[in-house]
Design a protein around this motif. Structure first.
Motif, PDB file in Angstrom:
ATOM      1  N   ASN A   1      -5.894  -6.649   0.365  1.00  0.00           N
ATOM      2  CA  ASN A   1      -6.691  -7.806   0.606  1.00  0.00           C
ATOM      3  C   ASN A   1      -7.619  -8.222  -0.600  1.00  0.00           C
ATOM      4  O   ASN A   1      -8.574  -9.168  -0.403  1.00  0.00           O
ATOM      5  N   ASN A   2      -7.586  -7.557  -1.596  1.00  0.00           N
ATOM      6  CA  ASN A   2      -8.573  -7.996  -2.752  1.00  0.00           C
ATOM      7  C   ASN A   2      -7.804  -8.729  -3.841  1.00  0.00           C
ATOM      8  O   ASN A   2      -8.323  -8.927  -4.885  1.00  0.00           O
TER       9      ASN A   2
ATOM     10  N   TYR B   1      -3.873   6.866   4.289  1.00  0.00           N
ATOM     11  CA  TYR B   1      -5.394   7.132   4.386  1.00  0.00           C
ATOM     12  C   TYR B   1      -5.645   8.443   5.085  1.00  0.00           C
ATOM     13  O   TYR B   1      -4.962   8.917   5.704  1.00  0.00           O
TER      14      TYR B   1
ATOM     15  N   ALA C   1      -5.807  -1.432  -1.184  1.00  0.00           N
ATOM     16  CA  ALA C   1      -6.487  -2.852  -0.555  1.00  0.00           C
ATOM     17  C   ALA C   1      -5.917  -4.013  -1.082  1.00  0.00           C
ATOM     18  O   ALA C   1      -6.149  -4.716  -1.861  1.00  0.00           O
TER      19      ALA C   1
ATOM     20  N   SER D   1       0.898  -1.343   0.016  1.00  0.00           N
ATOM     21  CA  SER D   1       0.143  -0.169  -0.053  1.00  0.00           C
ATOM     22  C   SER D   1       0.777   1.058   0.032  1.00  0.00           C
ATOM     23  O   SER D   1       1.848   1.197   0.817  1.00  0.00           O
TER      24      SER D   1
END
Length: 144
Positions: A132-133, A96, A130, A92
């Motif tokens: 986790n995708n 954020y 993301a 990443s």
């Protein structure tokens, strides 16, 4: 007949390199925080909103990957498994709350990877927000 190599997805921060954000925060705030001082994964608990925006700008102007420390034996392990497995680096680069200013982090991390690990294939670098995708990998190594 050739055997198909196993595919592995490997994170960068806190897997290949030690924590780069806390030293950057310490440089920015002139503090001496340690990992144990943090209750959550996100640094914004130590920054007010205005200060957070200044910190993001600071990250863009200061390459935190320039002098970062590798996790012990990370180079040797990556080099070894890259001979036997199909290695993908997935990390990443989006901060954020400041995605519009995160682009420079992509560049810093990419340049770090190609310079530090010349045996890795840059076409197998995945920069995302993301992690986790992703599916279809036999193994995944991530600090979360």
């Amino acid at each position: 007949m050739s055997l198909k190599k196993s595919k592995i997805l490997i994170d960068v921060d806190d897997v290949i390199v030690g924590n780069v954000f806390i030293p950057a925060l310490n440089k920015f705030k002139e503090t001496s925080y340690e990992t144990s001082d943090f209750k959550s994964f996100f640094l914004n608990e130590f920054l007010e909103e205005k200060e957070f925006k200044e910190f993001i700008k600071f990250l863009g102007e200061n390459n935190m990957y320039e002098n970062c420390d590798l996790i012990d034996h990370a180079y040797e392990v990556l080099e070894h498994i890259s001979k036997a497995m199909d290695v993908y680096i997935c990390s990443s680069c989006v901060v954020y709350g400041a995605s519009e200013n995160s682009g420079v982090l992509f560049s810093h991390k990419y340049n770090f990877l190609i310079n530090k690990f010349p045996f890795l294939d840059p076409e197998k670098f995945i920069f995302t927000a993301a992690k986790n995708n992703f599916s279809g990998f036999d193994y995944q190594i991530d600090d979360r």
